[in-house]
Every structure is written in C-alpha cells, then in structure tokens.
Design an enzyme around this catalytic site. Structure first.
Site, PDB file in Angstrom:
ATOM      1  N   TYR A  62       4.093   5.764  11.447  1.00  0.00           N
ATOM      2  CA  TYR A  62       4.399   4.392  11.840  1.00  0.00           C
ATOM      3  C   TYR A  62       5.241   3.610  10.839  1.00  0.00           C
ATOM      4  O   TYR A  62       5.532   2.449  11.084  1.00  0.00           O
ATOM      5  CB  TYR A  62       3.102   3.620  12.143  1.00  0.00           C
TER       6      TYR A  62
ATOM      7  N   HIS B 226      -3.541   4.492   4.655  1.00  0.00           N
ATOM      8  CA  HIS B 226      -4.647   3.520   4.756  1.00  0.00           C
ATOM      9  C   HIS B 226      -5.918   4.124   4.152  1.00  0.00           C
ATOM     10  O   HIS B 226      -6.573   3.524   3.306  1.00  0.00           O
ATOM     11  CB  HIS B 226      -4.875   3.152   6.219  1.00  0.00           C
TER      12      HIS B 226
ATOM     13  N   ARG C 185       0.884  -1.185   0.000  1.00  0.00           N
ATOM     14  CA  ARG C 185       0.000   0.000   0.000  1.00  0.00           C
ATOM     15  C   ARG C 185       0.910   1.220   0.000  1.00  0.00           C
ATOM     16  O   ARG C 185       1.489   1.561   1.030  1.00  0.00           O
ATOM     17  CB  ARG C 185      -0.853  -0.052   1.269  1.00  0.00           C
TER      18      ARG C 185
END
Ligand SMILES: Cc1ncc(C[n+]2csc(CCOP(=O)(O)OP(=O)(O)O)c2C)c(N)n1
Ligand SMILES: [Mg+2]
Length: 386
Positions: free
Chosen positions: A290, A281, A277
């Site tokens: 993160y 998100h 990805r």
C-alpha cells in the site's frame, strides 16, 4: 434495478471528489519546530531553545542507537518464531527518546504498543517488553515501578486513562505531569476527542503526544484529518504544536515546554511529532502492498539517528572510540535480549485467568472451569494411551 444501474454498480469505483482524500493545500502545511536539520545543522527556533552538553547529546544518541538495536533484535526474534508479533518503532526513535528524556521520574506515561524508546527512557528492562509479544504474560512489568503504564492496544483508550490520572494528580496537589502517547490513526477515535474535552475543561496536567507516523496500518493520515493534526487542539481550547519528530532535540525541547506548562497548572498541550514509520505496522503487515518505495526513501534521508551523528561528528562532540564502544554495547544488548527471550518460561496455562478482576468474576470462574476441563482432557487421553 435497471440494467444501467446494475452495470454502474459493477464498474470499479472511481475516486470522485466526494470520496477521495483531499490533497492538503500547501498553506495548511505548517512549519515544524526544528532545532537540527536532516543534514545535522543546528538551527534556532524563537519559542524553543535548548542547551545540552556534549555528554547529554551523546546520551541521546546512545539511547536512540540502543533502542533501534533492541527493536531490530525483536523483529528478528519474531521472524525466528520466538515472538508471536512485534510492532517496530523504526524511524520514530527521536520522537520517543526526545519526549521520554523530557520527563521527570514522578511523571506518568501512558503508552501505546510501540513506545519501546519511551520504555527505555523510563528504565523498563527491554526484555520485559517482550513477554506479551511472546505470549507468556499479560504485560511484563509493574507500571508503578517506573511510572510507565502497560502497553495499550485498544487504540486511543490510554488517552482517557491518562486524563483521568492527570485529573487525580491535580486533585492531589502534586506538580507531576502525565503524558499520553497515541498515533495519527488514534486521533480519529472518540476516546481521544473525549480525553481532549475532559482534560481541557478540568485543566488536567497532561501532554498528548501524537506520533504522526503517516500511516495507521494501511490508512494514510489524509484519511484521518483534513487539517494538520496539531490544529485539532485549538477547537478544544488548548495549544497544539507540530514538531519535527525526527529531530530529537526539538522533540525534547517541545515536550519539556509542554510538561512545564502542565506543571504550572495551565492544562493540556497537544504535541504532534511529524515522523515516519519506516518499517511495517507490525510483523504481520506488508507495507509494500500500500505504499511506494520512494516515500520510504524520502524519509530515510531524514533519519533521526544519522542527523544527530552528523552533528556530533561535525562539532567533534564524539570520536571514533565512542561510536565503536556503542557498537559493542549494542551487540551485547542484542545478545542479552535474545538469550532472555529464549529462556522465558512458559506460563501455567491457568494463569490466563489471573489479573482480570481483583475480586473475581463469575463469568471468568466459569471460563476457568471450562478451560481446566479442556486441559484435563489431554492428560486423560495421554493416560489412556499408556
Ligand atoms: C479500538 C481499536 N480499533 C482498531 C484496532 C486495530 N488497530 C490496531 S493498530 C491500528 C492502527 C493505529 O494507527 P495509529 O494510531 O496511527 O498508530 P501506529 O500503529 O501508526 O503507531 C488499528 C486500527 C485496535 N487495536 N483498537
Ligand atoms: Mg500511525
């Protein structure tokens, strides 16, 4: 509680052997099925072959480019306040177009919320995907028109729907197949385990297509599994295969083979498309909190679109005129999507209560009445002010 134990409790938690995600041993990293290297070299695989015409190869390229353009437009529309949220598929184009183009018209797709490329392959108008993200409808398309179910946000639940549907297909004696899309994070859901069990024991004609994009929001795949995901299938009694999810040719070949197996009545297959990805998100997420920039950079070198382009150019399967025309087509698509979204009418607020139950429901009736009264309270205060 003793002084010592209080102090210990206050200490920041250090990752211990017990709590930390184990580094996967090298031996657990299996070979990916790959037919096109990141540099755009065609390679052969003993179990999967594919022979596509230049026209078909250009078609796959066009699908991926237009899907990425559509996705970029949707992200921009969210940033401009035209959509409430968007879940980008950036980086997953090959997994979606390869698997989507392996399907027959009579096959049935159960997607998550990120399958914009598969929707494209099914012929769902991209503008219809945006209504839900704008908050003007509950779905935006008729699932049975394109055999493409509505987007499902309850993680993993669509694998059960797909399994039930596939069991029905088998009972009807049809030779269609069903495909369920889900993510690495969803693989931890009980629903997915249940659908694996049911599909295996009933020999349901379903392909489980897991896009392992390495992240479930901020949780890495190491937090979902200690073994490569495709190996889960073995314990349920059906085959699993890991494919290079950034290689559209391999995704097409592997999915085609799994669908054929399902049609022959040999039951389910788990395909793990190993991909990434590249974006957030959703537009509500900030992945810089993160994950490291280097990780994204490493995956950019494996970009699914660039590698097919390199192959097309090297083999002279596409010329400048093709790429220029496609750029123009992309811009036209972006403009069409932008205009369509801005022109979407606001729904009647009471439409919120429609489509939940075919025959009505007393609780929904109660809520509808409450909401109607609430709406009416605004009208009254406006009237009073006159
Ligand atoms: C049952 C359920 N639990 C939690 C959520 C919140 N949620 C939305 S997306 C997501 C992560 C899904 O990750 P993955 O399956 O890897 O799919 P990806 O978003 O990476 O495509 C979670 C936990 C949800 N929608 N449904
Ligand atoms: Mg994921």
């Amino acid at each position: 509680m003793t002084v010592e134990s209080t102090a210990a409790a206050r200490k920041p938690r250090r990752a211990s052997k017990r709590t930390s995600a184990a580094k996967k041993p090298q031996s657990a990293e299996p070979q990916l099925v790959q037919l096109l290297t990141p540099e755009g070299e065609r390679v052969e695989h003993p179990d999967y072959s594919i022979d596509l015409s230049a026209d078909e190869l250009r078609g796959l390229y066009r699908d991926m480019v237009l899907t990425r353009r559509f996705d970029a437009e949707a992200t921009a529309l969210q940033r401009q306040g035209e959509l409430g949220l968007w879940a980008s598929l950036l980086g997953q184009e090959a997994a979606q177009i390869g698997s989507g183009r392996a399907l027959r018209d009579d096959d049935y797709v159960f997607p998550t919320y990120r399958e914009h490329g598969v929707a494209w392959c099914r012929g769902v108008d991209p503008t219809n995907l945006l209504g839900m993200f704008r908050g003007v409808n509950h779905g935006g398309w008729d699932p049975n028109s394109n055999n493409f179910h509505l987007y499902t946000i309850v993680i993993g639940s669509q694998t059960l729907h797909a399994t039930g549907y596939a069991m029905g297909v088998a009972k009807d004696g049809a030779d269609s197949a069903v495909i369920a899309y889900f993510g690495d994070g969803a693989s931890s859901q009980g629903d997915v385990a249940e659908s694996f069990t049911f599909s295996a024991v009933y020999n349901a004609p379903v392909v489980f297509f897991c896009q392992n994009n390495q992240w479930a929001i901020s949780e890495p795949t190491e937090r979902q599994t200690r073994v490569p995901l495709y190996q889960r299938a073995q314990g349920f009694g059906f085959p699993g295969v890991r494919v290079d999810g950034n290689d559209v040719l391999a995704c097409l070949a592997v999915t085609r083979s799994a669908l054929e197996r399902a049609r022959r009545g040999e039951g389910p297959t788990l395909v793990e498309a190993f991909t990434y990805r590249m974006g957030a998100h959703t537009t509500s997420d900030d992945p810089t909190k993160y994950r490291a920039d280097e990780e994204r950079a490493a995956w950019e070198a494996k970009d699914p679109i660039l590698r097919l382009r390199a192959y097309l150019e090297k083999e002279k399967f596409a010329d400048d005129a093709f790429f220029t025309a496609l750029d123009a087509e992309s811009e036209t698509l972006g403009k069409r999507v932008r205009e369509a979204v801005r022109a979407m009418p606001d729904p009647d607020p009471m439409a919120l209560f429609e489509h939940g139950y075919a025959d009505g429901n007393s609780l929904v009736d109660e809520e509808r009445a409450q909401f109607a009264a609430y709406q009416a309270s605004f009208v009254d205060s406006a009237e009073e002010g006159k």
